[in-house]
Design an enzyme around this catalytic site. Structure first.
Site, PDB file in Angstrom:
ATOM      1  N   ARG A  65       0.839  -1.193   0.000  1.00 36.18           N
ATOM      2  CA  ARG A  65       0.000   0.000   0.000  1.00 36.18           C
ATOM      3  C   ARG A  65       0.872   1.241   0.000  1.00 36.18           C
ATOM      4  NH1 ARG A  65      -5.387   0.012   3.670  1.00 36.18           N
ATOM      5  NH2 ARG A  65      -5.171  -2.179   3.086  1.00 36.18           N
ATOM      6  N   SER A 121      -8.600   0.048   0.248  1.00 35.12           N
ATOM      7  CA  SER A 121      -9.670  -0.089   1.244  1.00 35.12           C
ATOM      8  C   SER A 121     -10.235   1.278   1.615  1.00 35.12           C
ATOM      9  CB  SER A 121      -9.145  -0.843   2.458  1.00 35.12           C
ATOM     10  OG  SER A 121     -10.168  -1.098   3.383  1.00 35.12           O
ATOM     11  N   HIS A 122     -10.064   1.684   2.875  1.00 35.69           N
ATOM     12  CA  HIS A 122     -10.651   2.926   3.368  1.00 35.69           C
ATOM     13  C   HIS A 122      -9.685   4.102   3.311  1.00 35.69           C
ATOM     14  CE1 HIS A 122      -8.524   1.087   6.745  1.00 35.69           C
ATOM     15  NE2 HIS A 122      -8.295   2.328   7.160  1.00 35.69           N
ATOM     16  N   LYS A 159      -3.861  -6.448  -2.441  1.00 39.32           N
ATOM     17  CA  LYS A 159      -4.090  -7.555  -1.522  1.00 39.32           C
ATOM     18  C   LYS A 159      -3.908  -8.847  -2.311  1.00 39.32           C
ATOM     19  CE  LYS A 159      -7.325  -5.087   1.496  1.00 39.32           C
ATOM     20  NZ  LYS A 159      -8.684  -5.073   2.108  1.00 39.32           N
ATOM     21  N   ASP A 168     -17.088  -0.433   3.760  1.00 40.24           N
ATOM     22  CA  ASP A 168     -15.875   0.334   3.508  1.00 40.24           C
ATOM     23  C   ASP A 168     -15.590   0.358   2.006  1.00 40.24           C
ATOM     24  OD1 ASP A 168     -14.984  -2.264   3.154  1.00 40.24           O
ATOM     25  OD2 ASP A 168     -13.150  -2.007   4.318  1.00 40.24           O
ATOM     26  N   ASP A 199     -13.597  -1.078  -0.228  1.00 41.20           N
ATOM     27  CA  ASP A 199     -13.549  -2.290  -1.052  1.00 41.20           C
ATOM     28  C   ASP A 199     -14.606  -3.294  -0.637  1.00 41.20           C
ATOM     29  OD1 ASP A 199     -12.182  -2.698   1.344  1.00 41.20           O
ATOM     30  OD2 ASP A 199     -10.820  -4.174   0.506  1.00 41.20           O
ATOM     31  N   ASP A 247     -15.252  -5.165   1.864  1.00 46.14           N
ATOM     32  CA  ASP A 247     -15.034  -6.435   2.566  1.00 46.14           C
ATOM     33  C   ASP A 247     -15.418  -6.324   4.038  1.00 46.14           C
ATOM     34  OD1 ASP A 247     -12.911  -4.829   3.342  1.00 46.14           O
ATOM     35  OD2 ASP A 247     -11.393  -6.395   3.151  1.00 46.14           O
ATOM     36  N   ARG A 248     -15.657  -5.090   4.526  1.00 42.64           N
ATOM     37  CA  ARG A 248     -16.115  -4.880   5.890  1.00 42.64           C
ATOM     38  C   ARG A 248     -17.508  -4.268   5.874  1.00 42.64           C
ATOM     39  NH1 ARG A 248     -12.615  -1.223   9.298  1.00 42.64           N
ATOM     40  NH2 ARG A 248     -12.168  -0.164   7.331  1.00 42.64           N
ATOM     41  N   HIS A 288     -14.218  -7.241  10.427  1.00 44.26           N
ATOM     42  CA  HIS A 288     -13.867  -8.293   9.471  1.00 44.26           C
ATOM     43  C   HIS A 288     -14.454  -9.602   9.986  1.00 44.26           C
ATOM     44  CE1 HIS A 288     -11.130  -6.375   6.606  1.00 44.26           C
ATOM     45  NE2 HIS A 288     -10.614  -5.693   7.615  1.00 44.26           N
TER      46      HIS A 288
END
Length: 451
Positions: free
Chosen positions: A14, A100-101, A110, A240, A242, A244-245, A327
């Site tokens: 990242r 992500s965020h 990832k 979020d 992407d 995933d949360r 998560h």
């Protein structure tokens, strides 16, 4: 190549696009990833989020992969859990382009092995970093090919197989996608379900014009809370960037702690498989292992971080795992994290009874938590040692150092203090029976940490 430790993190890659992360560098990462997985896999599946830089970076990574003779399957725009689904369904290693965020100027990668198995520092990331730093060797054989495949419908169908919502009562649900990938996945997943969806910020926009796509920050769910109250919704969901949360608010607009969601989902999974193992990280509420035991399950405590959760799930055969950061991991989803599946479990639990969400989730919230409190310190190890010394000799105090320092003081509560992997921070989480006890313990620890 210069040292890449600043952008190769514990669990992903990242950095700031154009400064730390360029297409040329990403192509090298793609080639290095191909070298890592080549002995086991002839193909890689790649997805990306809605950030402006994501399509170009994903293509650069694909060029790197194919330059080493491996093929690429591109699924295009996707949530991170959709990429994990593709990795599991196709039995291919995967790469997801998202930060992500993080703010718009960031992007990242990832990575996972076939079956969505994690790739972290100790399971491949360090090797990838070393390969790029030393120079990726050229491949003399034939380049691989790139094909495109849309897996969104298959992803939605798989989720519906895991949670039956056909008998749910009608629900009104406000969904805040935060201009992230939930704006793509939510319409497909919910299109056949008996719910009225009130959408917020479904337009895909990597500049995040409405708020940061980080629902754990209370400032970023204010709009969702207000909309739930305004329209009289049964529940609010916030994803979020992407997707995933997933973060949940009840019919009053009040946040539901992720630990309560972990406990709720755990009871549903244990009803399907009595006696199963449930994973929780060491910052989740004490209520989680208590409730798991009460429902006949076996709780197993782990360090913070998805690679640790997934490894422990594989070792123990756990059916489900949850973290304080929202998560949620499912054995039947290749042990990968998916906020969407957790959300469907919450909706199923709500829809099969007549009461409000606040009454349902109150059964899983037994203690008061501080939330994560960060302190900037020059000497993380020294401050941790000072806290250990201060509490170590107290009567009845139990200490462990599985991840940072955890101190259990019995009826006075407990806390965990751990160092950030990437910043000069100590992160404190406190839990006790009431707010006064939380404040007292928090103040006591911070007085030592901050001197």
């Amino acid at each position: 190549m210069s040292n890449l430790s600043a952008i190769v993190k514990a669990y992903d890659i990242r950095g700031v696009v154009g400064d730390e992360l360029t297409e040329e560098l990403v192509a090298d990462f793609g080639a290095a990833f191909a070298l890592l997985i080549k002995p086991d896999s002839p193909s890689v599946v790649i997805g990306h989020d809605m950030r402006e830089s994501s399509p170009g970076l994903a293509k650069a990574f694909a060029r790197g992969v194919t330059s080493q003779g491996l093929d690429v399957v591109s699924i295009g725009l996707a949530s991170t859990d959709e990429l994990y689904f593709a990795s599991g369904m196709l039995n291919m290693p995967g790469a997801m382009f998202t930060a992500s965020h993080n703010p718009a100027q960031y992007n990242g990668i990832k990575l996972c092995r076939a079956g969505a198995a994690p790739v972290g520092q100790e399971s491949g990331l360090a090797e990838i970093r070393d390969t790029v730093e030393q120079g990726v060797p050229e491949f003399a054989g034939q380049e691989g090919t790139i094909t495109e495949r849309d897996v969104l419908s298959e992803y939605a169908a798989h989720l519906h197989k895991l949670v039956d919502l056909s008998d749910s009562r009608p629900l009104k649900i406000v969904v805040d996608a935060g201009n992230g990938m939930g704006g793509l996945t939510v319409p497909k997943v919910f299109e056949s379900l008996p719910f009225e969806i009130v959408p917020m910020y479904f337009e895909l926009d990597g500049a995040f014009p409405n708020h940061e796509a980080n629902p754990l920050d209370p400032a970023n769910i204010v709009d969702l809370q207000a909309k739930v109250r305004e329209v009289g919704a049964d529940v609010g969901l916030a994803f979020d960037g992407d997707a995933d949360r997933c973060f949940v608010v009840d019919e009053n607009g009040d946040p539901v702690p992720p630990s309560a969601i972990t406990a709720l989902v755990a009871t549903r999974e244990l009803a399907k498989e009595p006696g199963a193992t449930i994973i929780h990280n060491l910052i989740t509420s004490k209520a989680v292992p208590e409730i798991v035991r009460e429902h006949g399950g076996t709780p197993v405590r782990t360090r913070v971080g998805h690679s640790f959760i997934k490894e422990e799930m594989a070792r123990t055969g756990a059916i489900f795992g949850g973290e304080h950061s929202a998560h949620y991991y499912f054995r039947d989803f290749w042990r990968a994290d998916t906020g969407m599946l957790a959300a469907l479990h919450v909706l199923a639990a709500l829809g099969e009874q007549d009461g409000p969400l606040s009454a349902l989730t109150s059964r899983f919230s037994r203690y008061v938590a501080s939330g994560e409190i960060n302190s900037t310190v020059d000497d993380q190890a020294g401050r941790l040692a000072a806290v250990k010394e201060a509490f170590g000799g107290r009567h009845g105090a139990e200490l462990d150092e599985l991840d940072g320092l955890t101190v259990d003081l019995g009826e006075r509560g407990w806390f965990n203090l751990r160092a950030s992997n990437t910043e000069p921070l100590l992160r404190l989480n406190v839990e006790a029976s009431d707010e006064a006890a939380v404040r007292a313990l928090t103040d006591e620890v911070l007085a030592i940490v901050r001197g």
